[in-house]
Design a protein around this motif. Structure first.
Motif, PDB file in Angstrom:
ATOM      1  N   LYS A   1       0.825  -1.217   0.000  1.00 57.64           N
ATOM      2  CA  LYS A   1       0.000   0.000   0.000  1.00 57.64           C
ATOM      3  C   LYS A   1       0.857   1.264   0.000  1.00 57.64           C
ATOM      4  CE  LYS A   1      -3.619   2.262   2.741  1.00 57.64           C
ATOM      5  NZ  LYS A   1      -4.485   2.148   3.946  1.00 57.64           N
ATOM      6  N   TRP A   2       1.982   1.220   0.730  1.00 57.16           N
ATOM      7  CA  TRP A   2       2.792   2.422   0.910  1.00 57.16           C
ATOM      8  C   TRP A   2       3.791   2.658  -0.218  1.00 57.16           C
ATOM      9  CZ3 TRP A   2       4.094   0.675   6.565  1.00 57.16           C
ATOM     10  CH2 TRP A   2       2.951   0.843   7.367  1.00 57.16           C
ATOM     11  N   ILE A   3       4.183   1.616  -0.920  1.00 52.16           N
ATOM     12  CA  ILE A   3       5.194   1.750  -1.976  1.00 52.16           C
ATOM     13  C   ILE A   3       4.509   1.855  -3.324  1.00 52.16           C
ATOM     14  CG2 ILE A   3       7.138   0.622  -3.126  1.00 52.16           C
ATOM     15  CD1 ILE A   3       7.767  -0.738  -0.430  1.00 52.16           C
ATOM     16  N   ARG A   4       4.719   2.971  -4.014  1.00 51.80           N
ATOM     17  CA  ARG A   4       4.110   3.186  -5.326  1.00 51.80           C
ATOM     18  C   ARG A   4       5.171   3.503  -6.385  1.00 51.80           C
ATOM     19  NH1 ARG A   4       0.606   0.659  -3.888  1.00 51.80           N
ATOM     20  NH2 ARG A   4      -1.587   1.162  -3.502  1.00 51.80           N
ATOM     21  N   GLY A   5       6.120   4.329  -6.013  1.00 55.37           N
ATOM     22  CA  GLY A   5       7.149   4.721  -6.971  1.00 55.37           C
ATOM     23  C   GLY A   5       8.537   4.607  -6.379  1.00 55.37           C
ATOM     24  N   HIS A   6       9.544   4.839  -7.214  1.00 57.88           N
ATOM     25  CA  HIS A   6      10.928   4.674  -6.751  1.00 57.88           C
ATOM     26  C   HIS A   6      11.289   5.657  -5.645  1.00 57.88           C
ATOM     27  CE1 HIS A   6      12.454   8.257  -8.936  1.00 57.88           C
ATOM     28  NE2 HIS A   6      11.522   7.935  -9.828  1.00 57.88           N
ATOM     29  N   ARG A   7      10.536   6.783  -5.560  1.00 48.90           N
ATOM     30  CA  ARG A   7      10.814   7.744  -4.492  1.00 48.90           C
ATOM     31  C   ARG A   7      10.359   7.241  -3.121  1.00 48.90           C
ATOM     32  NH1 ARG A   7       9.285  10.755  -8.909  1.00 48.90           N
ATOM     33  NH2 ARG A   7      10.841  12.273  -9.680  1.00 48.90           N
TER      34      ARG A   7
ATOM     35  N   ALA B   1      12.690  -2.849   2.164  1.00 50.26           N
ATOM     36  CA  ALA B   1      12.429  -3.034   0.732  1.00 50.26           C
ATOM     37  C   ALA B   1      13.300  -2.062  -0.052  1.00 50.26           C
ATOM     38  CB  ALA B   1      10.951  -2.790   0.423  1.00 50.26           C
ATOM     39  N   PHE B   2      13.880  -2.563  -1.163  1.00 46.48           N
ATOM     40  CA  PHE B   2      14.803  -1.781  -1.982  1.00 46.48           C
ATOM     41  C   PHE B   2      14.436  -1.895  -3.457  1.00 46.48           C
ATOM     42  CE2 PHE B   2      17.056  -3.136   1.802  1.00 46.48           C
ATOM     43  CZ  PHE B   2      17.698  -1.981   2.222  1.00 46.48           C
ATOM     44  N   ALA B   3      14.976  -0.954  -4.217  1.00 46.77           N
ATOM     45  CA  ALA B   3      14.748  -0.972  -5.659  1.00 46.77           C
ATOM     46  C   ALA B   3      15.659  -1.967  -6.357  1.00 46.77           C
ATOM     47  CB  ALA B   3      14.951   0.428  -6.239  1.00 46.77           C
ATOM     48  N   THR B   4      16.817  -2.261  -5.749  1.00 44.77           N
ATOM     49  CA  THR B   4      17.794  -3.118  -6.424  1.00 44.77           C
ATOM     50  C   THR B   4      18.287  -4.234  -5.512  1.00 44.77           C
ATOM     51  OG1 THR B   4      19.739  -1.844  -5.727  1.00 44.77           O
ATOM     52  CG2 THR B   4      18.604  -1.136  -7.754  1.00 44.77           C
TER      53      THR B   4
ATOM     54  N   GLU C   1       6.964   1.968  -9.558  1.00 39.89           N
ATOM     55  CA  GLU C   1       7.315   2.511 -10.875  1.00 39.89           C
ATOM     56  C   GLU C   1       8.745   3.037 -10.802  1.00 39.89           C
ATOM     57  OE1 GLU C   1       5.910   6.415 -12.994  1.00 39.89           O
ATOM     58  OE2 GLU C   1       4.366   4.882 -13.317  1.00 39.89           O
ATOM     59  N   ASP C   2       9.631   2.459 -11.602  1.00 40.84           N
ATOM     60  CA  ASP C   2      11.032   2.861 -11.524  1.00 40.84           C
ATOM     61  C   ASP C   2      11.277   4.177 -12.243  1.00 40.84           C
ATOM     62  OD1 ASP C   2      11.215   2.324 -14.261  1.00 40.84           O
ATOM     63  OD2 ASP C   2      12.187   0.379 -13.979  1.00 40.84           O
ATOM     64  N   GLU C   3      12.527   4.597 -12.279  1.00 44.35           N
ATOM     65  CA  GLU C   3      12.858   5.907 -12.852  1.00 44.35           C
ATOM     66  C   GLU C   3      12.558   5.992 -14.347  1.00 44.35           C
ATOM     67  OE1 GLU C   3      16.892   6.641 -11.826  1.00 44.35           O
ATOM     68  OE2 GLU C   3      16.477   6.939  -9.697  1.00 44.35           O
ATOM     69  N   LYS C   4      12.435   4.846 -14.992  1.00 40.23           N
ATOM     70  CA  LYS C   4      12.106   4.828 -16.420  1.00 40.23           C
ATOM     71  C   LYS C   4      10.605   4.769 -16.662  1.00 40.23           C
ATOM     72  CE  LYS C   4      16.381   2.352 -17.582  1.00 40.23           C
ATOM     73  NZ  LYS C   4      16.939   1.091 -18.168  1.00 40.23           N
ATOM     74  N   GLY C   5       9.844   4.765 -15.554  1.00 39.66           N
ATOM     75  CA  GLY C   5       8.393   4.686 -15.679  1.00 39.66           C
ATOM     76  C   GLY C   5       7.891   3.266 -15.864  1.00 39.66           C
ATOM     77  N   GLU C   6       8.754   2.282 -15.643  1.00 42.91           N
ATOM     78  CA  GLU C   6       8.363   0.888 -15.822  1.00 42.91           C
ATOM     79  C   GLU C   6       8.054   0.243 -14.463  1.00 42.91           C
ATOM     80  OE1 GLU C   6      11.631  -0.880 -17.842  1.00 42.91           O
ATOM     81  OE2 GLU C   6      11.277   0.213 -19.723  1.00 42.91           O
ATOM     82  N   LYS C   7       7.163  -0.737 -14.523  1.00 45.29           N
ATOM     83  CA  LYS C   7       6.762  -1.433 -13.303  1.00 45.29           C
ATOM     84  C   LYS C   7       7.837  -2.438 -12.895  1.00 45.29           C
ATOM     85  CE  LYS C   7       2.979  -4.271 -11.436  1.00 45.29           C
ATOM     86  NZ  LYS C   7       1.693  -4.931 -11.768  1.00 45.29           N
TER      87      LYS C   7
END
Length: 516
Positions: A148-154, A191-194, A276-282
């Protein structure tokens, strides 16, 4: 095993002393009835009760953690919590209860805990329409809200930690600190992006756990990796466990000290934790979970305790110095007591945790035994001769060494002694642990070392089926041998080295043994 049948050791000191005709209580029965080498399990049970760390509770597998224990837990927390806050990990708290629907969402994960899950089925006289589980761990409690809390890379990284209790119900042979139905711990969930960020954190947390054990509890540990299939059945090859492992020479058993799990993306799949990552991809997040519990305290007791009771490292002892007055014949007792109080005041003002035992209805000898049982690192004795010589006598708990210290420069001397005790306890424990390590390269060598209660380092092919075969072949009354961990610092593995158990090419050096 300690606590078998969950019967408390006889630990009531009120029954261990008797009044003499002069009203002073005799030194009777303060010692332990079991020795560490003679009956380790009963010795351990006596030490944690007589040392006033726990009290047995009416519900099997549950224990009252007394102030002597909670002081140690708080000191550990006061080290660890600021360290993870430096890493920008935030404190949170999630509810104790979890619905069956959420548990079933990750069936494979909870399957490993299923026998241990406790359920609330009634409220007053009414049956609940839907039973509610009490958390055995918090992945399934927390991760729906990560989604619920994580939507984008920010929104990344999301790094949370909670200090709480958990309940794991079904087991045999409950043992204070080591195996209990309710225990305290911290559990971090991130939780991390990479993948790279997640892997880095696993190792960073593992290093904090090493420091906690070695720098505070004076217990040597091995930092290592372990296969994760035994923990979470749905884990794939992208996951791994970082672990700290201790070893108890007296029993020849390893103890999993703390774990730092790389969870990969399995829970992200189950709970749809996408961004949604920095490229706008899921994309899916990479997750970790990590924890240490009150088990750490039990490990410390097992490693350092002796036949007089607890032996506490100065860094975690609630009382680092106990001051005892030693009256003699017609000496001025008031003057001695005043000197004791002044000594405590001087030490406390310098940041040393010191107390005086000025009870007059107990003899000095009784007090010595009492505080030795509780493991206080340093005892200061002050009697008439000490007053006359403007000195104190200091006695170390870890080795019994005695030294007379001038009052001038007392603080520096005591600080130096406490540092020496801390380091010496670690050095002695490491020497004993290292003396138990046995390198084996064949099955016959392995079996011989296992019979000698060694911590076995052997070349392994890293195959789950081979470990199952080893467990089956070594299963007995004292349990089966299993992998403890593969050390992160690997010895050289010469080309052509074969697995001790299967004869297949070895992939790693791995510690094996029986464990708690």
């Amino acid at each position: 095993m300690a606590g078998k049948g969950d019967k408390p050791a006889k630990a009531d000191k009120s029954a261990a002393v008797a009044k003499s005709s002069k009203g002073r209580k005799k030194e009777t029965g303060l010692g332990l009835t079991n020795t560490k080498d003679g009956n380790f399990g009963e010795w351990y049970s006596e030490v944690v009760t007589n040392g006033e760390m726990i009290e047995y509770y009416e519900i099997s597998g549950c224990y009252i953690l007394r102030p002597w224990t909670m002081a140690i837990w708080e000191i550990m927390q006061n080290f660890f919590d600021p360290e993870i806050k430096k890493m920008n990990i935030k404190t949170c708290y999630f509810p104790l209860f979890v619905s069956n629907n959420v548990l079933q969402k990750e069936k494979d994960h909870i399957e490993g805990f299923a026998p241990e899950v406790a359920w609330v089925t009634r409220s007053g006289d009414s049956d609940l329409e839907v039973p509610i589980a009490i958390r055995p761990t918090s992945e399934t409690v927390m991760y729906p809200y990560f989604s619920k809390w994580i939507r984008g890379h920010r929104d990344l990284p999301l790094r949370l930690n909670q200090w709480c209790n958990v309940v794991r119900w079904e087991f045999s042979n409950p043992t204070p600190f080591i195996r209990s139905r309710e225990f305290l711990w911290q559990e971090g969930h991130t939780a991390f992006a990479t993948r790279e960020e997640a892997d880095t954190e696993v190792l960073d947390i593992l290093e904090l756990y090493r420091r906690l054990y070695e720098e505070y509890l004076a217990v040597p540990v091995v930092k290592g990796r372990k296969r994760t299939v035994y923990v979470v059945l749905s884990f794939d090859q992208t996951t791994w466990d970082g672990q700290t492992h201790a070893f108890i020479p007296n029993t020849g058993r390893g103890v999993q000290g703390a774990t730092s799990h790389c969870l990969g993306q399995n829970f992200a799949k189950m709970f749809e934790i996408n961004f949604e990552d920095e490229k706008g991809e899921k994309a899916m997040v990479w997750q970790n979970s990590w924890a240490y519990s009150t088990r750490t305290i039990g490990v410390m007791v097992m490693v350092h305790g002796d036949d007089k009771g607890l032996v506490l490292p100065p860094k975690v002892s609630a009382v680092q110095v106990i001051v005892v007055h030693v009256p003699y014949k017609d000496a001025d007792v008031k003057e001695i007591i005043n000197a004791c109080s002044a000594t405590v005041k001087t030490l406390c003002e310098a940041g040393i945790r010191a107390e005086a035992d000025l009870r007059e209805n107990y003899s000095p000898g009784w007090k010595y035994s009492h505080w030795e049982m509780k493991g206080v690192p340093l005892r200061i004795e002050i009697g008439p001769k000490d007053l006359a010589n403007n000195q104190v006598r200091a006695v170390r708990r870890d080795n019994g060494a005695k030294v007379d210290i001038p009052m001038a420069g007392l603080v520096d001397s005591i600080n130096g002694m406490l540092d020496t005790i801390q380091q010496s306890m670690f050095d002695v424990a490491k020497q004993k642990r290292d003396a138990c390590i046995q390198v084996t390269k064949t099955w016959d060598e392995f079996i011989e070392a296992l019979g000698q209660k060694k911590l076995i380092l052997a070349p392994w092919c890293d195959e789950e089926e081979v470990e199952k075969e080893v467990k089956a072949k070594t299963k007995g009354e004292t349990g089966a041998a299993k992998t403890l961990c593969s050390p992160l610092e690997q010895p050289e593995l010469p080309e052509g080295t074969l697995c001790f158990a299967s004869g297949k090419p070895a992939k790693t050096w791995t510690y094996w043994g029986r464990s708690y």
